[in-house]
Design an enzyme around this catalytic site. Structure first.
Site, PDB file in Angstrom:
ATOM      1  N   GLN B 126       0.826  -1.211   0.000  1.00 13.17           N
ATOM      2  CA  GLN B 126       0.000   0.000   0.000  1.00 13.17           C
ATOM      3  C   GLN B 126       0.859   1.259   0.000  1.00 13.17           C
ATOM      4  O   GLN B 126       1.537   1.529   0.994  1.00 13.17           O
ATOM      5  CB  GLN B 126      -0.903  -0.014   1.241  1.00 13.17           C
ATOM      6  CG  GLN B 126      -1.791   1.204   1.395  1.00 13.17           C
ATOM      7  CD  GLN B 126      -2.575   1.180   2.693  1.00 13.17           C
ATOM      8  OE1 GLN B 126      -2.127   0.595   3.682  1.00 13.17           O
ATOM      9  NE2 GLN B 126      -3.725   1.814   2.708  1.00 13.17           N
ATOM     10  N   GLU B 244     -10.407  -0.904   5.401  1.00 14.77           N
ATOM     11  CA  GLU B 244      -9.231  -1.242   6.199  1.00 14.77           C
ATOM     12  C   GLU B 244      -9.547  -1.187   7.684  1.00 14.77           C
ATOM     13  O   GLU B 244      -9.194  -2.070   8.443  1.00 14.77           O
ATOM     14  CB  GLU B 244      -8.095  -0.268   5.872  1.00 14.77           C
ATOM     15  CG  GLU B 244      -6.805  -0.571   6.630  1.00 14.77           C
ATOM     16  CD  GLU B 244      -5.714   0.463   6.378  1.00 14.77           C
ATOM     17  OE1 GLU B 244      -6.014   1.526   5.815  1.00 14.77           O
ATOM     18  OE2 GLU B 244      -4.570   0.199   6.773  1.00 14.77           O
TER      19      GLU B 244
END
Lengths: 399, 380
Positions: B126, B244
């Site tokens: 990420q 998330e």
């Protein structure tokens, strides 16, 4: 997994919400708190008419067959309005003891009279040497013919002056700390040898220390089985704890919302104080505590089951009380702090919620007590069987 | 109100439990139990086992290889993996970039990347935070400039978990330097074998190597690697962050750590007894356990609400705050429970405590979560 209320439960909620909205404004509540009884007998009649006094009691005992969820709904609404009427002592503690410990027709009559609103009850279990522990009982009942003679003093009997009849834990065998030998008995307030010291509590309610001096009771005064009363008493207390936790969640949610409204409206330095991050974060922490408490309340409430596993119930209820005790402290202290000076004022409502919440944190066992009980219930595997113990086994068919 | 699981859910739980017991390689289970860091091959091996069963990506739509499980079943699945000491599936591909591609990506991107996630051919990481942009993510300065049929990316991304194992990275980069903050950001998929990409390890205070810095120097990426529209990246980034957060509460993992904590406290002897038998320490554990129980039911309530509304709500923010605080409380007790053993560099007791300080920082720090809640839930 379902967290919603049934349509019947939703109707009860609307009915209780409507009652408190109509009858329980802050000023009316303050006036009631200062009245002779400290609550309203008229309101109590209304509760009876609306069917709330038997709402969660089993149908074969004259109740309306609801579950602890119905009690939760009523108590949460009561908590939001700081309702004063002795619902927990009479209905939840006294009513549960009579419903599950009643052994003869007279007990059934007493329970029916309670459900009709004609009789008030109270539980007398705490003593000077026991703090919150129901297994420490120094009040004695000595055999006297077929009955008993009771001697001892019980503390902090909620609404002890108003209650017509007490459910009293007494020792009929064993030493002060033994789990066996505890018996629940009914003693009328006006019986010879019963004396009281009545007082106001810091949260605007009433309580009494009650002394029994040579009080004679018959064999028919015994609830459940003599000497085997602890299981029933624990079940009764757990039912009461669940109800108090519902009241606490109602109380806390009002403190949380009121505080958010206040910091939006209150201006200092030319801006609403709710624009300050340090206050925002504290307000968020209050919200989190209310939500955690609500989750535990649901978990604890559904664990109240006369046929369920007693250890699981104790663990769930004590965990719930411990969490709500902690959360209530955080929410209450933050509510006062964020209100500033007005939070200290007796004329303003927030302090009264704080005081009630603080006493709810102690009532029927504080966080410390319930954390220890949570640990103990987790350690003992199996335990002494399910349900409410031997005392509860003999209720079938008795009314 | 009924807080019990249905018979179907209980059967489902048994099925998952039996699967984990039968399929989880003992070597991986041992590492998980002992708190030893997993290697790349461990993760890949377990992902392949899950994928073979069709369970690597339960949240995806069935057409892409997901499941039709209910939200409660997905919750049970997560719980059972944790209880059985199976590794948590790495979120970067399955739970982060994939939902973005599924919701906002092109058909070609779906066809190319989703199967490669399921087969473990691609390992994603990420590329969000930068040395100068942490909580204020929208201030990021990594640039992607159009040049013919390519973007040319320059900049640095940091705190990138397990980038050392990754071959793919999703990057937030500024494609329009003249647009205001959030407006000029795009979401771009980058092959890490492209010339100009450098991964530098960052050692953390627990001595571990989980996180990295990734440097981009004139990295040429085909224009078709843009997800959605140019300048739309902030919307996708926020969408991803909400997903998330749901995974960061770690409830099942915390129950697992709590068991380990009780073991440590029961092994620690003091004056003829154990630490666990000391009422004071047992009470501190109980306090965390009670709060964790409250959180688990709070998460269930949020899941039930999510089933009804079909979208994760703001609850995910306070669940993240509480979940990470509980993780930190448990690891703190582990360090304390270990006593002098915690000093030993080979002991995980203290190292876990240091490692878990990250949880209240990542995925939007807990302070940022409180800001979000204050603004959007309390209206402050």
């Amino acid at each position: 997994m379902d967290f919603t209320l049934s349509s019947e439960q939703q109707q009860i909620k609307e009915s209780v919400d409507r009652f408190v909205a109509d009858a329980y404004g802050f000023d009316a509540r303050m006036a009631l708190s200062k009245s002779a009884d400290g609550f309203s007998r008229d309101h109590w009649s209304t509760f009876a008419e609306l069917g709330w006094l038997g709402i969660a009691l089993p149908e074969d005992r004259g109740g309306f067959g609801g579950t602890p969820v119905e009690t939760m709904i009523v108590m949460e609404a009561f908590g939001k309005a700081l309702v004063l009427e002795p619902f927990v002592p009479t209905v939840v503690l006294g009513g549960t003891a009579l419903a599950y410990g009643g052994t003869n027709a007279a007990h059934g009559d007493r329970l029916n009279a309670m459900i009709a609103g004609d009789v008030l009850l109270a539980l007398a279990y705490a003593e000077g040497n026991s703090r919150y522990d129901p297994s420490i009982v120094g009040t004695t009942a000595k055999p006297d013919g077929s009955g008993w003679i009771v001697d001892g003093t019980k503390r902090a009997v909620a609404y002890g002056a108003a209650a017509d009849t007490y459910v009293v834990s007494v020792r009929t065998g064993g030493g002060e700390h033994d789990e066996d030998g505890i018996t629940l008995v009914l003693i009328d307030r006006d019986a010879p040898g019963v004396s009281r010291v009545d007082y106001r509590t810091v949260d605007g309610q009433r309580a009494s220390d009650v002394t029994f001096s040579g009080v004679r009771i018959g064999a028919d005064a015994v609830l459940g089985e003599p000497g085997k009363g602890l299981g029933l008493l624990e079940y009764v207390l757990d039912s009461g704890v669940a109800a108090l936790c519902a009241e606490a969640v109602g109380n806390m949610s009002v403190m949380q919302k009121t505080t958010v409204d206040y910091i939006k409206a209150r201006e200092q330095f030319g801006v609403p104080i709710g624009s300050f991050q340090v206050l925002q974060h504290r307000a968020v922490d209050m919200l989190i505590e209310v939500e955690l408490s609500r989750s535990m309340l649901y978990y604890g409430t559904v664990a109240i089951d006369p046929n369920g596993d007693a250890k699981e119930r104790m663990r769930a209820i004590s965990g719930t009380k411990a969490q709500i005790g902690r959360s209530g402290r955080v929410v209450g202290e933050s509510a006062i702090q964020l209100h500033g000076g007005i939070g200290m004022s007796e004329e303003y409502m927030i302090g009264h919620y704080f005081k009630r919440m603080s006493m709810l944190g102690l009532a029927l066992g504080d966080t410390d007590f319930h954390l220890r009980r949570f640990i103990a219930a987790g350690n003992k595997s199996g335990g002494e069987g399910s349900g409410i113990g031997s005392a509860g086994k003999q209720l079938a068919g008795v009314n | 109100m009924d807080l019990s699981f249905s018979p179907e859910d209980l059967r489902f739980r048994e099925e998952i439990r039996a699967f984990v017991a039968a399929e989880l390689p003992p070597a991986i289970k041992h590492k998980m139990q002992a708190g030893i860091e997993l290697e790349r091959d461990d993760y890949v091996a377990w992902q392949k086992i899950l994928s073979a069963r069709g369970w690597l990506a339960p949240n995806w739509p069935v057409e892409y290889g997901g499941t039709d499980w209910t939200i409660v079943q997905k919750h049970i699945f997560d719980e059972e993996l944790a209880v059985g000491f199976a590794p948590r599936s790495l979120p970067f591909g399955v739970s982060m970039v994939a939902p973005v591609i599924i919701n906002f990506g092109s058909e070609e991107q779906k066809q190319r990347y989703l199967p490669r996630i399921l087969s473990s051919e691609d390992w994603w990481c990420q590329g969000y935070s930068e040395p100068g942009s942490g909580s204020d993510l929208a201030s990021l300065s990594t640039r992607a400039e159009r040049d013919g049929d390519s973007y040319v990316i320059n900049g640095a991304k940091t705190w990138i978990t397990l980038a050392q194992y990754a071959n793919m990275i999703f990057v937030l980069a500024r494609t329009d330097p003249t647009a205001k903050k959030q407006k000029g950001i795009s979401f771009i998929l980058v092959d890490m074998t492209t010339p100009g990409v450098t991964v530098r390890p960052i050692e953390t205070i627990d001595g571990g190597h989980e996180i990295n810095e990734v440097i981009f120097e004139n990295v040429r990426v085909p224009l078709e690697n843009l997800v959605g529209t140019e300048g739309g990246g902030w919307t996708y980034a926020k969408f991803l962050l909400e997903h998330e957060r749901n995974g960061t509460a770690g409830v099942a993992g915390s129950f697992q750590m709590l068991d380990r904590l009780k073991e440590i406290a029961s092994e620690q002897r003091y004056n003829g007894s154990t630490l666990m038998q000391s009422g004071d320490f047992a009470k501190r554990i109980a306090e965390v356990e009670v709060r964790l129980t409250a959180l688990s039911f709070t998460q269930m309530r949020a899941l039930a609400a999510e089933s009804a509304t079909k979208s994760p709500g703001l609850e995910s923010s306070y669940i993240k705050i509480t979940g990470t605080e509980i993780q930190q409380a448990i690891t703190e007790l582990m360090m304390e429970a270990g006593g002098y053993e915690s000093f030993d560099d080979r002991s995980r007791n203290a190292l876990l405590y240091f490692n878990f300080r990250k949880t209240s920082i990542y995925a939007g720090s807990n302070e940022i979560q409180r800001n979000i809640l204050a603004k959007r839930m309390l209206g402050l």
